[in-house]
Scaffold this active site. Structure first.
Site, PDB file in Angstrom:
ATOM      1  N   ASN A 128       0.796  -1.237   0.000  1.00  0.00           N
ATOM      2  CA  ASN A 128       0.000   0.000   0.000  1.00  0.00           C
ATOM      3  C   ASN A 128       0.828   1.287   0.000  1.00  0.00           C
ATOM      4  OD1 ASN A 128       0.652  -0.653   2.689  1.00  0.00           O
ATOM      5  ND2 ASN A 128      -1.056   0.538   3.462  1.00  0.00           N
ATOM      6  N   GLY A 201       2.779  -5.701   7.261  1.00  0.00           N
ATOM      7  CA  GLY A 201       1.771  -6.399   6.462  1.00  0.00           C
ATOM      8  C   GLY A 201       0.582  -6.767   7.329  1.00  0.00           C
ATOM      9  N   GLU A 223       4.734  -4.742  12.089  1.00  0.00           N
ATOM     10  CA  GLU A 223       3.873  -3.568  11.860  1.00  0.00           C
ATOM     11  C   GLU A 223       2.652  -4.083  11.116  1.00  0.00           C
ATOM     12  OE1 GLU A 223       4.399  -0.341  12.709  1.00  0.00           O
ATOM     13  OE2 GLU A 223       6.416  -0.522  13.538  1.00  0.00           O
ATOM     14  N   CYS A 257      -2.904   1.743   6.490  1.00  0.00           N
ATOM     15  CA  CYS A 257      -3.059   0.934   7.713  1.00  0.00           C
ATOM     16  C   CYS A 257      -3.662   1.712   8.862  1.00  0.00           C
ATOM     17  CB  CYS A 257      -1.720   0.346   8.117  1.00  0.00           C
ATOM     18  SG  CYS A 257      -0.463   1.614   8.338  1.00  0.00           S
ATOM     19  N   GLU A 347     -10.539  -5.879   8.754  1.00  0.00           N
ATOM     20  CA  GLU A 347     -10.016  -4.597   8.270  1.00  0.00           C
ATOM     21  C   GLU A 347     -10.541  -4.345   6.847  1.00  0.00           C
ATOM     22  OE1 GLU A 347      -5.788  -4.831   7.716  1.00  0.00           O
ATOM     23  OE2 GLU A 347      -5.530  -2.664   7.840  1.00  0.00           O
TER      24      GLU A 347
HETATM   25  P1  NAD Z   1       0.511  -9.071   3.446  1.00  0.00           P
HETATM   26  O1  NAD Z   1       0.658  -9.503   4.868  1.00  0.00           O
HETATM   27  O2  NAD Z   1      -0.380  -9.864   2.553  1.00  0.00           O
HETATM   28  O3  NAD Z   1       1.944  -9.023   2.716  1.00  0.00           O
HETATM   29  C1  NAD Z   1       3.059  -8.376   3.279  1.00  0.00           C
HETATM   30  C2  NAD Z   1       4.326  -9.023   2.758  1.00  0.00           C
HETATM   31  O4  NAD Z   1       4.345 -10.397   3.131  1.00  0.00           O
HETATM   32  C3  NAD Z   1       4.487  -8.967   1.245  1.00  0.00           C
HETATM   33  O5  NAD Z   1       5.813  -8.592   0.946  1.00  0.00           O
HETATM   34  C4  NAD Z   1       4.194 -10.385   0.794  1.00  0.00           C
HETATM   35  O6  NAD Z   1       4.954 -10.757  -0.339  1.00  0.00           O
HETATM   36  C5  NAD Z   1       4.618 -11.220   1.987  1.00  0.00           C
HETATM   37  N1  NAD Z   1       3.842 -12.457   2.119  1.00  0.00           N
HETATM   38  C6  NAD Z   1       2.560 -12.660   1.733  1.00  0.00           C
HETATM   39  N2  NAD Z   1       2.183 -13.924   2.025  1.00  0.00           N
HETATM   40  C7  NAD Z   1       3.241 -14.524   2.604  1.00  0.00           C
HETATM   41  C8  NAD Z   1       3.486 -15.826   3.133  1.00  0.00           C
HETATM   42  N3  NAD Z   1       2.549 -16.759   3.131  1.00  0.00           N
HETATM   43  N4  NAD Z   1       4.702 -16.084   3.654  1.00  0.00           N
HETATM   44  C9  NAD Z   1       5.659 -15.132   3.678  1.00  0.00           C
HETATM   45  N5  NAD Z   1       5.484 -13.895   3.186  1.00  0.00           N
HETATM   46  C10 NAD Z   1       4.299 -13.591   2.658  1.00  0.00           C
HETATM   47  O7  NAD Z   1       0.053  -7.537   3.523  1.00  0.00           O
HETATM   48  P2  NAD Z   1      -0.332  -6.592   2.334  1.00  0.00           P
HETATM   49  O8  NAD Z   1      -1.633  -7.069   1.752  1.00  0.00           O
HETATM   50  O9  NAD Z   1       0.814  -6.366   1.441  1.00  0.00           O
HETATM   51  O10 NAD Z   1      -0.573  -5.229   3.130  1.00  0.00           O
HETATM   52  C11 NAD Z   1      -1.779  -4.914   3.737  1.00  0.00           C
HETATM   53  C12 NAD Z   1      -1.731  -5.147   5.226  1.00  0.00           C
HETATM   54  O11 NAD Z   1      -0.592  -4.505   5.781  1.00  0.00           O
HETATM   55  C13 NAD Z   1      -2.917  -4.539   5.939  1.00  0.00           C
HETATM   56  O12 NAD Z   1      -3.350  -5.420   6.933  1.00  0.00           O
HETATM   57  C14 NAD Z   1      -2.360  -3.281   6.555  1.00  0.00           C
HETATM   58  O13 NAD Z   1      -3.056  -2.827   7.694  1.00  0.00           O
HETATM   59  C15 NAD Z   1      -0.971  -3.699   6.882  1.00  0.00           C
HETATM   60  N6  NAD Z   1      -0.103  -2.545   6.969  1.00  0.00           N
HETATM   61  C16 NAD Z   1       0.419  -2.206   8.164  1.00  0.00           C
HETATM   62  C17 NAD Z   1       1.217  -1.083   8.256  1.00  0.00           C
HETATM   63  C18 NAD Z   1       1.833  -0.650   9.544  1.00  0.00           C
HETATM   64  O14 NAD Z   1       2.699   0.213   9.498  1.00  0.00           O
HETATM   65  N7  NAD Z   1       1.449  -1.191  10.677  1.00  0.00           N
HETATM   66  C19 NAD Z   1       1.492  -0.335   7.111  1.00  0.00           C
HETATM   67  C20 NAD Z   1       0.946  -0.733   5.909  1.00  0.00           C
HETATM   68  C21 NAD Z   1       0.148  -1.849   5.840  1.00  0.00           C
END
Ligand code: NAD
Length: 472
Positions: A128, A201, A223, A257, A347
């Site tokens: 994002n 994530g 995070e 997020c 979410e």
């Molecule tokens: P995600 O958890 O799907 O992916 C994050 C990362 O994990 C990516 O690089 C992805 O390639 C990797 N990943 C995905 N599946 C995996 C697996 N099975 N094993 C290992 N790695 C894997 O998150 P997203 O959809 O990219 O982002 C959205 C989420 O992130 C939302 O929940 C949002 O709230 C959160 N977010 C949090 C913050 C924060 O600062 N706290 C900031 C931005 C987004």
């Protein structure tokens, strides 16, 4: 590694990833990163890399998320530049050993807490804010004297490719390396013995990451996300609240997020607040937000379809227009929502804002206490006591009173979650501290060596009991 095109490298296999991690660890052991000037040079290099690629970055973010340039520049480039400048200005102070009191028992001695880099750290980012959420942790990691491997999100492919190309052209991979790709390369990375793991994530993947980290006892910062409540009390300045909430909710089309996930509006204020919200949306995006140059798009069809399913319930009071081919989803407000509606389960992470009305704030606080702790909490009220009541009653990673994102925009404050929304924090000094081991070091002189502590213990237990609190 196979290089396909400038900045576009095939996802490396597990062996290649293992080699990368090992060579970075070996480089770290040379001690080069302990030098503060070395760290400053890397930060300046990172700064120059961002500045010289500004146009490419804005274009990549436009392709991935339809990001308006003002939003893209401020939230992706400016935030990282400010982090770099803060680190450059304050690094000497952050890195200085901090003197601690030494007990009489150890006399003569001096005691210090010395921030030490962990080694080679892994940073995994989401889609994002695909640049900022990879590079802001990198700034902190480098400032603290670590080397880093970053894994940007495959769901923002233009930014991932650009980031990989820029980093590969600019940095020695011993200091900063990139691995692109989805689950497979990420799992290969998680199989390595990194010295620190920084993940941004979703909560579900956060658990996978933490389980993998446990194998090597690697410390983690997670995070994560959550459902951020935003409470609007009837005594609020409706116009200002509506503008601030509309900005925070629809910035990056709600794919933030810390954006307000749902509204809890005091019943007597509902009509006035919804009117003010509609007015703010028209002021920001015009009569047809599809034509606005200042409104982003949904990242992909999967997320688009997920969001569209929320339109089935409640009363759409703003927006509701969607265009799947363009991944356009109008800024949408849905009233008549109850706590049990599907939109209130997970979410939302998109431009859908459900409105739940309330009569009794205490009952809402009790309800929020039952839910997982969110990343952000917002309360709009003219009454400071009411704001305190909410802040005391409901835990969250961070919170703002009478504003949205303020807790993030002050980069002096630690940014992070609690409970299901994560653990650990960064930004500014908090980032330096996150990527530093606080090492306790005592230096002792040898000219005095009390016999009292050695066997055979001649001092009676009664005397020991009296003495110890005085000398410790
Ligand atoms: P995600 O958890 O799907 O992916 C994050 C990362 O994990 C990516 O690089 C992805 O390639 C990797 N990943 C995905 N599946 C995996 C697996 N099975 N094993 C290992 N790695 C894997 O998150 P997203 O959809 O990219 O982002 C959205 C989420 O992130 C939302 O929940 C949002 O709230 C959160 N977010 C949090 C913050 C924060 O600062 N706290 C900031 C931005 C987004």
């Amino acid at each position: 590694m196979t290089i396909h095109a400038a900045g576009n490298v095939a996802a490396p296999n597990a062996t290649e990833i293992g080699r990368l991690a090992e060579t970075q660890r070996r480089f770290f052991r040379t001690g080069a990163t302990r030098d503060l000037d070395f760290r400053r040079r890397q930060l300046r290099t990172l700064r120059a890399m961002l500045v010289s690629h500004e146009t490419d970055i804005l274009e990549a973010l436009r392709r991935d998320l339809g990001r308006p340039p003002a939003e893209a520049y401020s939230s992706e480039i400016a935030v990282v530049l400010i982090e770099i400048d803060t680190a450059l200005r304050r690094l000497a102070g952050w890195a200085r050993p901090k003197r601690a009191r030494s007990p009489r028992l150890l006399f003569p001695a001096s005691s210090h807490v010395v921030p030490e880099p962990f080694g080679s750290v892994l940073v995994i980012g989401p889609w994002n804010y695909p640049l900022q959420l990879v590079l802001a942790p990198v700034v902190a990691a480098i400032a603290a004297g670590n080397c880093a491997v970053v894994k940007p999100s495959e769901l923002a492919p233009a930014t991932s490719t650009l980031l990989a190309g820029m980093i590969r052209k600019t940095f020695d991979p011993n200091i900063l390396a990139v691995v692109e790709g989805g689950i497979e390369p990420t799992q290969a990375l998680l199989g390595q013995d990194f010295d620190y793991l920084f993940f941004t994530g979703g909560t579900k993947i956060g658990k996978i990451v933490m389980a993998a980290a446990a194998e090597h006892l690697t410390p983690v910062t997670l995070e994560l996300g959550g459902k951020n409540p935003c409470i609007v009390a009837a005594d609020t300045d409706m116009k200002t609240a509506a503008r601030r909430i509309a900005w925070g909710k629809y910035f990056n089309a709600g794919q933030t997020c810390i954006s307000p996930d749902f509204l809890l509006v005091e019943r007597s204020a509902e009509a006035a607040f919804l009117g003010a919200l509609r007015a703010a949306l028209t002021e920001f995006y015009g009569a047809d937000p599809a034509k606005s140059a200042d409104y982003a798009r949904i990242v992909n069809e999967r997320h688009f379809d997920r969001l569209a399913s929320f339109l089935d319930r409640g009363r759409v009071v703003a927006g509701g227009e969607i265009d799947r081919a363009q991944r356009y989803f109008a800024p949408t407000v849905i009233a008549d929502i109850g706590w049990d509606d599907p939109v209130m389960a997970d979410e939302i992470f998109g431009p859908v804002l459900p409105v739940v009305v309330y009569d009794d704030l205490d009952a809402e606080i009790a309800r929020l206490q039952e839910r997982p702790k969110p990343l952000a909490l917002y309360i709009f009220t003219a009454d400071g006591n009411r704001a305190d009541k909410v802040l005391h009653g409901v835990s969250s990673g961070g919170a703002s009173v009478n504003d949205i994102f303020a807790q993030l925009l002050n980069l002096e404050l630690p940014f992070g979650g609690v409970g299901d929304s994560g653990m650990g924090a960064y930004h500014g000094k908090a980032g330096f501290d996150t990527f530093s081991h606080r090492r306790a070091i005592v230096r002792r002189g040898t000219w005095l060596d009390l016999k009292l502590k050695y066997p055979p213990y001649k001092t009676s237990l009664a005397v020991f009991k009296k003495l110890l609190p005085r000398i410790m």
